[in-house]
Scaffold this motif. Structure first.
Motif, PDB file in Angstrom:
ATOM      1  N   HIS A 133       1.174  -1.431  -0.368  1.00 48.59           N
ATOM      2  CA  HIS A 133      -0.366  -0.214   0.165  1.00 48.59           C
ATOM      3  C   HIS A 133       0.614   1.719  -0.202  1.00 48.59           C
ATOM      4  O   HIS A 133       0.653   1.937   0.776  1.00 48.59           O
ATOM      5  CB  HIS A 133      -1.075   0.072   0.961  1.00 48.59           C
ATOM      6  N   SER A 175      -4.533  -0.129   4.461  1.00 49.72           N
ATOM      7  CA  SER A 175      -5.394  -0.023   4.156  1.00 49.72           C
ATOM      8  C   SER A 175      -6.584   0.682   3.356  1.00 49.72           C
ATOM      9  O   SER A 175      -6.773   1.252   2.591  1.00 49.72           O
ATOM     10  CB  SER A 175      -6.165  -1.546   4.518  1.00 49.72           C
ATOM     11  N   TRP A 178      -4.779   3.349   1.145  1.00 49.41           N
ATOM     12  CA  TRP A 178      -4.370   3.029  -0.079  1.00 49.41           C
ATOM     13  C   TRP A 178      -5.734   3.292  -0.301  1.00 49.41           C
ATOM     14  O   TRP A 178      -5.763   3.787  -1.551  1.00 49.41           O
ATOM     15  CB  TRP A 178      -4.451   1.396   0.222  1.00 49.41           C
ATOM     16  N   THR A 179      -7.126   2.883  -0.083  1.00 50.88           N
ATOM     17  CA  THR A 179      -8.186   2.996  -0.400  1.00 50.88           C
ATOM     18  C   THR A 179      -9.247   4.770  -0.883  1.00 50.88           C
ATOM     19  O   THR A 179      -9.560   4.959  -1.696  1.00 50.88           O
ATOM     20  CB  THR A 179      -9.648   2.624   0.317  1.00 50.88           C
ATOM     21  N   SER A 182      -5.949   8.076  -4.014  1.00 47.55           N
ATOM     22  CA  SER A 182      -5.812   7.601  -4.876  1.00 47.55           C
ATOM     23  C   SER A 182      -5.043   8.651  -5.983  1.00 47.55           C
ATOM     24  O   SER A 182      -4.436   9.518  -5.636  1.00 47.55           O
ATOM     25  CB  SER A 182      -6.837   7.549  -6.385  1.00 47.55           C
TER      26      SER A 182
END
Length: 191
Positions: A133, A175, A178-179, A182
């Motif tokens: 990530h 996580s 990472w989501t 962008s």
């Protein structure tokens, strides 16, 4: 003809089953009466006092999430505070969606506004630790700055003689970032 169980064995099995059922129902009832933690909850810091744990029957104190720094801009962004060693994921309405502590590398980015320029699923960090990530957002004097988490969840302190710009976090936080982060997402670094 199958062997027949003595009547006491049958009653004992029935009693044991009833006890298990009552215990399961009691645990479920107990879970339903307590709030559950969410991803945006603030985790206690490593420096939290050991005497701060509640005793039996006492509710755990709830720490208020750290407020988004006032000088961190507006709109959807990732905010990284150098002094607090903390990240906020802030939505378009300026509400914090999540906040968590991080472990910085040996080189820090200068305060200012950056943009997520590159994302990488996984690699080996400059410290030899396997990471995932990876969200890159800037560079200074040949050192790239990126958020990431170690695959094994560890965060060893970087060697003082190694110049690293990795900002590590727990696996769940990596996580979430990472989501959220962008390519093109604004990153605001504050003191």
């Amino acid at each position: 003809m199958p062997a027949r169980l003595p009547s006491w064995a049958w009653v004992s099995g029935l009693t044991a089953g009833a006890i298990v059922a009552v215990a399961v129902l009691a645990v479920q009832a107990d879970r339903g009466s307590h709030p559950t933690a969410t991803a945006s909850a603030t985790r206690p810091s490593a420096s939290a006092s050991k005497g701060a744990h509640p005793g039996p029957g006492k509710p755990a104190p709830t720490a208020a999430p750290a407020a988004v720094p006032a000088d961190s801009g507006t709109g959807r962004r990732i905010v990284y505070s150098l002094g607090q060693k903390r990240v906020w994921l802030v939505d378009a309405s300026d509400a914090s969606r999540s906040t968590f502590a991080v472990w910085p590398g040996t080189v820090s980015p200068d305060p200012g506004t950056y943009t997520v320029s590159l994302r990488r699923d996984a690699t080996t960090g400059s410290d030899g630790v396997k990471i995932e990530h990876i969200v890159y957002f800037g560079a200074k004097a040949g050192v790239n700055f990126a958020f990431s988490n170690a695959l094994d969840g560890s965060s060893p302190p970087p060697a003082s003689e190694t110049r690293t710009g990795g900002i590590r976090m727990r696996v769940a936080d990596g996580s979430a970032l990472w989501t959220f982060g962008s390519t093109g997402t604004k990153v605001r670094v504050v003191d």
